[in-house]
Write a protein that holds these residues in place. Structure first.
Motif, PDB file in Angstrom:
ATOM      1  N   LEU A 167       0.801  -1.223   0.000  1.00  0.00           N
ATOM      2  CA  LEU A 167       0.000   0.000   0.000  1.00  0.00           C
ATOM      3  C   LEU A 167       0.834   1.273   0.000  1.00  0.00           C
ATOM      4  O   LEU A 167       0.391   2.300  -0.529  1.00  0.00           O
ATOM      5  CB  LEU A 167      -0.952  -0.005   1.198  1.00  0.00           C
ATOM      6  N   PHE A 168       2.036   1.244   0.557  1.00  0.00           N
ATOM      7  CA  PHE A 168       2.817   2.480   0.641  1.00  0.00           C
ATOM      8  C   PHE A 168       3.126   3.033  -0.745  1.00  0.00           C
ATOM      9  O   PHE A 168       3.199   4.242  -0.943  1.00  0.00           O
ATOM     10  CB  PHE A 168       4.120   2.256   1.419  1.00  0.00           C
ATOM     11  N   CYS A 169       3.324   2.145  -1.719  1.00  0.00           N
ATOM     12  CA  CYS A 169       3.715   2.598  -3.054  1.00  0.00           C
ATOM     13  C   CYS A 169       2.549   2.582  -4.031  1.00  0.00           C
ATOM     14  O   CYS A 169       2.744   2.800  -5.233  1.00  0.00           O
ATOM     15  CB  CYS A 169       4.859   1.735  -3.591  1.00  0.00           C
ATOM     16  N   GLY A 170       1.340   2.322  -3.533  1.00  0.00           N
ATOM     17  CA  GLY A 170       0.190   2.275  -4.423  1.00  0.00           C
ATOM     18  C   GLY A 170       0.181   1.054  -5.308  1.00  0.00           C
ATOM     19  O   GLY A 170      -0.353   1.088  -6.417  1.00  0.00           O
ATOM     20  N   GLY A 171       0.768  -0.042  -4.816  1.00  0.00           N
ATOM     21  CA  GLY A 171       0.775  -1.274  -5.595  1.00  0.00           C
ATOM     22  C   GLY A 171      -0.647  -1.772  -5.822  1.00  0.00           C
ATOM     23  O   GLY A 171      -1.408  -1.921  -4.873  1.00  0.00           O
ATOM     24  N   ASN A 172      -1.012  -1.991  -7.070  1.00  0.00           N
ATOM     25  CA  ASN A 172      -2.364  -2.489  -7.358  1.00  0.00           C
ATOM     26  C   ASN A 172      -2.356  -3.812  -8.113  1.00  0.00           C
ATOM     27  O   ASN A 172      -3.407  -4.360  -8.434  1.00  0.00           O
ATOM     28  CB  ASN A 172      -3.191  -1.449  -8.115  1.00  0.00           C
ATOM     29  N   VAL A 173      -1.152  -4.325  -8.378  1.00  0.00           N
ATOM     30  CA  VAL A 173      -0.997  -5.639  -8.997  1.00  0.00           C
ATOM     31  C   VAL A 173       0.025  -6.420  -8.182  1.00  0.00           C
ATOM     32  O   VAL A 173       1.182  -5.980  -8.045  1.00  0.00           O
ATOM     33  CB  VAL A 173      -0.513  -5.528 -10.458  1.00  0.00           C
ATOM     34  N   VAL A 174      -0.389  -7.556  -7.630  1.00  0.00           N
ATOM     35  CA  VAL A 174       0.519  -8.373  -6.828  1.00  0.00           C
ATOM     36  C   VAL A 174       0.483  -9.800  -7.358  1.00  0.00           C
ATOM     37  O   VAL A 174      -0.502 -10.510  -7.152  1.00  0.00           O
ATOM     38  CB  VAL A 174       0.133  -8.352  -5.333  1.00  0.00           C
ATOM     39  N   PRO A 175       1.539 -10.235  -8.059  1.00  0.00           N
ATOM     40  CA  PRO A 175       1.550 -11.607  -8.572  1.00  0.00           C
ATOM     41  C   PRO A 175       1.718 -12.603  -7.429  1.00  0.00           C
ATOM     42  O   PRO A 175       2.661 -12.502  -6.636  1.00  0.00           O
ATOM     43  CB  PRO A 175       2.787 -11.637  -9.489  1.00  0.00           C
ATOM     44  N   VAL A 176       0.815 -13.557  -7.329  1.00  0.00           N
ATOM     45  CA  VAL A 176       0.853 -14.538  -6.241  1.00  0.00           C
ATOM     46  C   VAL A 176       0.375 -15.893  -6.749  1.00  0.00           C
ATOM     47  O   VAL A 176      -0.285 -16.000  -7.782  1.00  0.00           O
ATOM     48  CB  VAL A 176      -0.041 -14.123  -5.055  1.00  0.00           C
ATOM     49  N   GLY A 177       0.688 -16.905  -5.974  1.00  0.00           N
ATOM     50  CA  GLY A 177       0.075 -18.203  -6.155  1.00  0.00           C
ATOM     51  C   GLY A 177      -1.178 -18.281  -5.312  1.00  0.00           C
ATOM     52  O   GLY A 177      -1.431 -17.421  -4.457  1.00  0.00           O
ATOM     53  N   ARG A 178      -1.956 -19.321  -5.524  1.00  0.00           N
ATOM     54  CA  ARG A 178      -3.222 -19.458  -4.802  1.00  0.00           C
ATOM     55  C   ARG A 178      -3.018 -19.470  -3.286  1.00  0.00           C
ATOM     56  O   ARG A 178      -3.834 -18.923  -2.531  1.00  0.00           O
ATOM     57  CB  ARG A 178      -3.931 -20.741  -5.253  1.00  0.00           C
ATOM     58  N   ASP A 179      -1.900 -20.067  -2.827  1.00  0.00           N
ATOM     59  CA  ASP A 179      -1.675 -20.181  -1.398  1.00  0.00           C
ATOM     60  C   ASP A 179      -1.392 -18.836  -0.740  1.00  0.00           C
ATOM     61  O   ASP A 179      -1.449 -18.717   0.497  1.00  0.00           O
ATOM     62  CB  ASP A 179      -0.531 -21.154  -1.110  1.00  0.00           C
ATOM     63  N   GLN A 180      -1.089 -17.809  -1.530  1.00  0.00           N
ATOM     64  CA  GLN A 180      -0.791 -16.491  -0.965  1.00  0.00           C
ATOM     65  C   GLN A 180      -1.983 -15.536  -1.004  1.00  0.00           C
ATOM     66  O   GLN A 180      -1.871 -14.396  -0.563  1.00  0.00           O
ATOM     67  CB  GLN A 180       0.385 -15.872  -1.727  1.00  0.00           C
ATOM     68  N   LEU A 181      -3.115 -16.012  -1.502  1.00  0.00           N
ATOM     69  CA  LEU A 181      -4.295 -15.150  -1.574  1.00  0.00           C
ATOM     70  C   LEU A 181      -4.704 -14.562  -0.218  1.00  0.00           C
ATOM     71  O   LEU A 181      -5.143 -13.412  -0.158  1.00  0.00           O
ATOM     72  CB  LEU A 181      -5.474 -15.918  -2.183  1.00  0.00           C
ATOM     73  N   PRO A 182      -4.606 -15.320   0.899  1.00  0.00           N
ATOM     74  CA  PRO A 182      -4.991 -14.720   2.184  1.00  0.00           C
ATOM     75  C   PRO A 182      -4.241 -13.439   2.520  1.00  0.00           C
ATOM     76  O   PRO A 182      -4.799 -12.534   3.140  1.00  0.00           O
ATOM     77  CB  PRO A 182      -4.678 -15.835   3.191  1.00  0.00           C
ATOM     78  N   HIS A 183      -2.974 -13.336   2.112  1.00  0.00           N
ATOM     79  CA  HIS A 183      -2.218 -12.106   2.364  1.00  0.00           C
ATOM     80  C   HIS A 183      -2.812 -10.933   1.587  1.00  0.00           C
ATOM     81  O   HIS A 183      -2.925  -9.818   2.118  1.00  0.00           O
ATOM     82  CB  HIS A 183      -0.752 -12.285   1.950  1.00  0.00           C
ATOM     83  N   GLN A 203     -10.911   7.432  -0.500  1.00  0.00           N
ATOM     84  CA  GLN A 203     -10.034   6.343  -0.908  1.00  0.00           C
ATOM     85  C   GLN A 203      -8.576   6.778  -0.836  1.00  0.00           C
ATOM     86  O   GLN A 203      -7.953   7.127  -1.833  1.00  0.00           O
ATOM     87  CB  GLN A 203     -10.379   5.866  -2.323  1.00  0.00           C
ATOM     88  N   VAL A 204      -8.010   6.709   0.365  1.00  0.00           N
ATOM     89  CA  VAL A 204      -6.589   6.979   0.537  1.00  0.00           C
ATOM     90  C   VAL A 204      -5.774   5.824  -0.025  1.00  0.00           C
ATOM     91  O   VAL A 204      -4.757   6.019  -0.685  1.00  0.00           O
ATOM     92  CB  VAL A 204      -6.255   7.199   2.029  1.00  0.00           C
ATOM     93  N   PHE A 205      -6.239   4.616   0.250  1.00  0.00           N
ATOM     94  CA  PHE A 205      -5.567   3.419  -0.253  1.00  0.00           C
ATOM     95  C   PHE A 205      -6.503   2.658  -1.182  1.00  0.00           C
ATOM     96  O   PHE A 205      -7.687   2.499  -0.891  1.00  0.00           O
ATOM     97  CB  PHE A 205      -5.143   2.506   0.897  1.00  0.00           C
ATOM     98  N   THR A 206      -5.943   2.194  -2.298  1.00  0.00           N
ATOM     99  CA  THR A 206      -6.687   1.383  -3.253  1.00  0.00           C
ATOM    100  C   THR A 206      -6.486  -0.089  -2.930  1.00  0.00           C
ATOM    101  O   THR A 206      -5.355  -0.523  -2.658  1.00  0.00           O
ATOM    102  CB  THR A 206      -6.205   1.657  -4.688  1.00  0.00           C
TER     103      THR A 206
END
Length: 358
Positions: A167-183, A203-206
């Motif tokens: 969130l600090f850098c406005g990241g809106n795309v995070v590549p993950v595997g299915r097991d990392q979805l909870p994060h 909306q301060v954070f997207t």
């Protein structure tokens, strides 16, 4: 159990979001910012490469703005002995640049060098409960992998730290595997709660989107676990051709002479076929059919040859980079400078909406 925290949406919903992100990347990636990274525990292996690194380069080359985190604080989340962190960071940067991540198009930064990022954890921690954190399956898995019974505070709050990373850098795309979805779901919840509780709905954070990877999971050469340096079941990117052949020859297979692609019943053979297919750009089934009844020895030779051929330019670039470690750290320092500028602006905005500017 508060379902909002770790599973506000089903896997199907996450998949639909991911599909929409892929479509946007293919048509117009402007406005997308990817946050990705690794814990610096040394050089990387082909599981990292085929599982994530190659995909990151693909996204970078497609025009997605890329932010790559060297998560050095995560080294101390579950380890009593941290080892040579600076040396591990150097190895990680070497692999990053060798595979094609480009400092001209990607920002590399380290946790420990961006104080404002870490300070965001304080307001973010006010938005989650202890049971919500304890339920995170990745935290449980890391605790089990470390062989510990008591959870340290840093490991418990790891999902919140990851939310700050994104969130600090406005990241809106995070590549993950299915097991990392909870994060990612935890990050979405933190963004939503911050906006509601402290910003009056502004909306301060997207809320970021999880980009589900289509990359394969590469098993270790023992055929029983994911590739892991601690288990010694890896082919490292830095290995030379002879070491690679030696490693592949020792890979576990089975006694059946006819080679078939059957991940459920023949996982060790399927794993080698997967590695070969990733290198050759062909399906595992096609390679299995070509080998036919020539046995696992032929499969191992073919896999080693294809892997060495595929990694040759990466290894050549790696050897060049190893000659100039100062260049590697200059890349990181430049990224740290940019990350600090962005983090300080984000923290200033957070203080403003929380009424903490005096």
């Amino acid at each position: 159990m508060n379902d909002e925290t770790l599973a506000p949406s089903s896997y199907d919903t996450s998949q639909r979001r991911s599909d929409a992100l892929w479509s946007r990347i293919e048509t117009d990636p402007s406005g997308l910012r990817m946050l990705t990274g690794d814990r610096p525990t040394g050089a990387l292996h082909i599981g990292h490469y085929f599982g994530s690194l190659r995909n990151r380069v693909r996204l970078q080359d497609a025009g997605v703005e890329s932010w790559v985190l060297v998560a050095d604080y995560q080294v101390i989340t579950d380890r009593d002995v941290v080892g040579d962190i600076k040396g591990s960071v150097r190895e990680l940067l070497t692999d990053y640049l060798a595979v094609g991540l480009d400092p001209e198009r990607s920002t590399f930064f380290a946790h420990s060098a961006v104080p404002a990022l870490n300070q965001l954890m304080l307001p973010f921690l006010s938005l989650v409960t202890q049971p919500e954190l304890e339920r995170n399956p990745t935290v449980k898995a890391e605790l089990a992998a470390a062989g510990k019974s008591a959870m340290g505070g840093l490991l418990l709050t790891y999902p919140v730290h990851q939310a700050a990373d994104i969130l600090f850098c406005g990241g809106n795309v995070v590549p993950v595997g299915r097991d990392q979805l909870p994060h990612i779901e935890q990050t979405r919840v933190i963004a939503r709660r911050f906006n509601e509780r402290y910003a009056g709905g502004e909306q301060v954070f997207t809320e970021p989107g999880a980009l589900l990877s289509e990359s394969p999971t590469i098993l270790g050469l023992d055929g029983e676990h994911k590739m892991s340096k601690s288990r010694g079941n890896t082919v490292m990117l830095r290995m030379d051709e002879a070491e690679t052949v030696k490693k592949i020859k020792k890979a576990k297979t089975d006694s059946e002479r006819v080679i078939t692609y059957d991940p459920e019943n023949r996982p060790e053979v399927a794993n080698l076929l997967t590695i070969a297919s990733q290198c050759a750009g062909r399906t595992p089934e096609e390679i299995a059919e070509e080998i036919g009844d020539k046995g696992s020895g032929t499969l191992k030779i073919m896999t080693a040859d294809l892997l060495n051929e595929h990694l040759a330019p990466i290894r050549a670039r790696r050897r060049e980079l190893e000659q100039d470690p100062e260049h590697l750290f200059s890349v990181l320092r430049a990224g740290n400078e940019r990350a600090n500028e962005v983090a300080e602006k984000t923290l200033a905005r957070v203080r403003e909406v929380m009424g903490m500017v005096y």
